[in-house]
Scaffold this active site. Sequence first.
Site, PDB file in Angstrom:
ATOM      1  N   ALA A  62      23.217  -8.960   0.449  1.00  9.32           N
ATOM      2  CA  ALA A  62      23.288  -7.899  -0.561  1.00  9.32           C
ATOM      3  C   ALA A  62      23.888  -6.628   0.028  1.00  9.32           C
ATOM      4  O   ALA A  62      23.933  -6.442   1.246  1.00  9.32           O
ATOM      5  CB  ALA A  62      21.899  -7.615  -1.122  1.00  9.32           C
ATOM      6  N   GLY A 108      21.397 -12.507  -0.397  1.00  4.39           N
ATOM      7  CA  GLY A 108      21.995 -12.713  -1.702  1.00  4.39           C
ATOM      8  C   GLY A 108      23.169 -13.674  -1.679  1.00  4.39           C
ATOM      9  O   GLY A 108      23.440 -14.367  -2.664  1.00  4.39           O
ATOM     10  N   GLU A 111      21.668 -16.998  -1.906  1.00  2.00           N
ATOM     11  CA  GLU A 111      21.142 -17.167  -3.260  1.00  2.00           C
ATOM     12  C   GLU A 111      22.268 -17.496  -4.243  1.00  2.00           C
ATOM     13  O   GLU A 111      22.098 -18.313  -5.155  1.00  2.00           O
ATOM     14  CB  GLU A 111      20.394 -15.906  -3.684  1.00  2.00           C
ATOM     15  CG  GLU A 111      19.079 -15.728  -2.921  1.00  2.00           C
ATOM     16  CD  GLU A 111      18.370 -14.439  -3.259  1.00  2.00           C
ATOM     17  OE1 GLU A 111      17.262 -14.499  -3.822  1.00  2.00           O
ATOM     18  OE2 GLU A 111      18.920 -13.347  -2.959  1.00  2.00           O
ATOM     19  N   GLU A 131      15.524 -11.355   4.194  1.00  3.20           N
ATOM     20  CA  GLU A 131      15.008 -10.164   3.503  1.00  3.20           C
ATOM     21  C   GLU A 131      13.709  -9.623   4.099  1.00  3.20           C
ATOM     22  O   GLU A 131      13.464  -8.409   4.059  1.00  3.20           O
ATOM     23  CB  GLU A 131      14.795 -10.473   2.015  1.00  3.20           C
ATOM     24  CG  GLU A 131      16.071 -10.547   1.181  1.00  3.20           C
ATOM     25  CD  GLU A 131      16.728 -11.907   1.222  1.00  3.20           C
ATOM     26  OE1 GLU A 131      17.684 -12.118   0.468  1.00  3.20           O
ATOM     27  OE2 GLU A 131      16.299 -12.766   2.025  1.00  3.20           O
TER      28      GLU A 131
END
Length: 257
Positions: A62, A108, A111, A131
């Site tokens: 991210a 991310g 993901e 994370e």
Amino acid sequence: MTLINLEKDGHVALAKIDHPPANALSSKLIEEVDQLLTSVEHDDDVRVVVLYGEGRFFSAGADIKEFTTVDTGAAFSKLSSKGQEVFERLENFPKPVIASIHGAALGGGLELAMACHIRLVTKSAKLGLPELQLGLIPGFAGTQRLPRLVGVAKAAEIMLTSDPISGEDAVQWGLANHAYSDEELSAETLKLAKKISQKSPIAVKHALRMLSYSKDQSFYEGVEEEAKSFGEVFVSEDAKEGIQAFIEKRQPTFNGK
């Protein structure tokens, strides 16, 4: 600046993530994933989508700088929900999406890859959900998709240690389909995409729909729905062509009707 660039090779759409230096998964990039899906969904010439990263990474995670602009739990939840919504659309997309992963797919980025239908990796790739090192948890459905792919115990190890695993281990753990050398990945990805693109788009759409259905419904509900889909596919022109080609011992030519 466009963060996803699209090219076509036959019936294959090649979608390149180009957000230097690490292809960080920003809100804008997530929005462009959504726009990409809209674009190719209604393009009858596109039968398979390949998602890959420019430069050294698929996506290293991210956009952390973006987090500094969000100062309430409600705002973070909204950011999370938007990503989940787009990735759910990706997971249930009626055309196959292949993630071609080199370098790193972290946070991310992983993901995003887990929402794709197929994941191909380099042996040296690094995949993980780090994370917890930031005092956070995955927010784009990573806590849900990872255990469904690798099992709860392995998912717990990946998330709780924050340690990435290699592309080779990702295949062994069920997180990726195949691992290749750095030099082989692009060619092998395109080879697989083109092979799938030669199948009937109608049959592929129904097959993907039933795979999605299997995640949320009971076995008996699934087989009942499968029978309905089978009937719908059977009366298509593609099915007639496929059966006739088999009888005539030739390769079928499907037109998606």
